[in-house]
Motif scaffolding. Structure first.
Motif, short mmCIF file in Angstrom:
data_model
loop_
_atom_site.label_atom_id
_atom_site.label_comp_id
_atom_site.label_asym_id
_atom_site.label_seq_id
_atom_site.Cartn_x
_atom_site.Cartn_y
_atom_site.Cartn_z
N UNK A 169 3.30 42.17 72.10
CA UNK A 169 2.11 42.94 71.69
C UNK A 169 2.47 44.02 70.68
N UNK A 170 3.64 44.64 70.85
CA UNK A 170 4.09 45.64 69.88
C UNK A 170 4.31 44.99 68.52
N UNK A 171 4.96 43.83 68.52
CA UNK A 171 5.21 43.12 67.27
C UNK A 171 3.90 42.73 66.61
N UNK A 185 17.64 42.96 65.61
CA UNK A 185 16.40 43.09 64.85
C UNK A 185 16.11 44.54 64.46
N UNK A 186 16.81 45.51 65.07
CA UNK A 186 16.59 46.92 64.76
C UNK A 186 17.44 47.29 63.54
N UNK A 187 16.78 47.84 62.52
CA UNK A 187 17.50 48.23 61.31
C UNK A 187 18.22 49.55 61.54
#
Length: 105
Positions: free
Chosen positions: A23-25, A69-71
């Motif tokens: 849902x966040x995505x 996936x976190x930059x």
């Protein structure tokens, strides 16, 4: 109402995490972040931090704090926000970093 076993509780938590992450995505990709309350963002980050700290302390194990996936920018935005929230500065971080760095064999 019956009690759930620890494995049932863990399965429900895993399902809930997958749903929240999706849902966040979806909200992020749709550009709908203005509809998310600041309180919900704070609550979600707080819960994640408490889970991470309890998990690593109770199981005495290292756990990746983030996935690939976190930059770097995203990680630093959160790291700086956490320091400010605790009224800490980079010097404080350096002291904690030395204290919590795993020792070699």
């Amino acid at each position: 109402m019956g009690f759930m076993s620890p494995s049932e509780e863990a399965a429900k938590l895993s399902t809930a995490v997958a749903v929240v992450r999706a849902r966040i995505q979806a909200a992020t990709e749709a550009g709908e972040l203005a509809a998310v309350s600041r309180e919900d963002v704070t609550s979600l980050v707080t819960a994640g931090i408490k889970l991470y700290a309890a998990y690593t302390e109770e199981l005495e194990t290292e756990v990746p704090a983030i996935d690939p996936s976190v930059s770097t920018t995203e990680a630093m935005v959160v790291a700086c926000a956490l320091l400010r929230a605790q009224h800490m500065n980079p010097f404080d971080l350096a002291l904690w970093f030395q204290k919590t760095t795993p020792k070699g064999p």
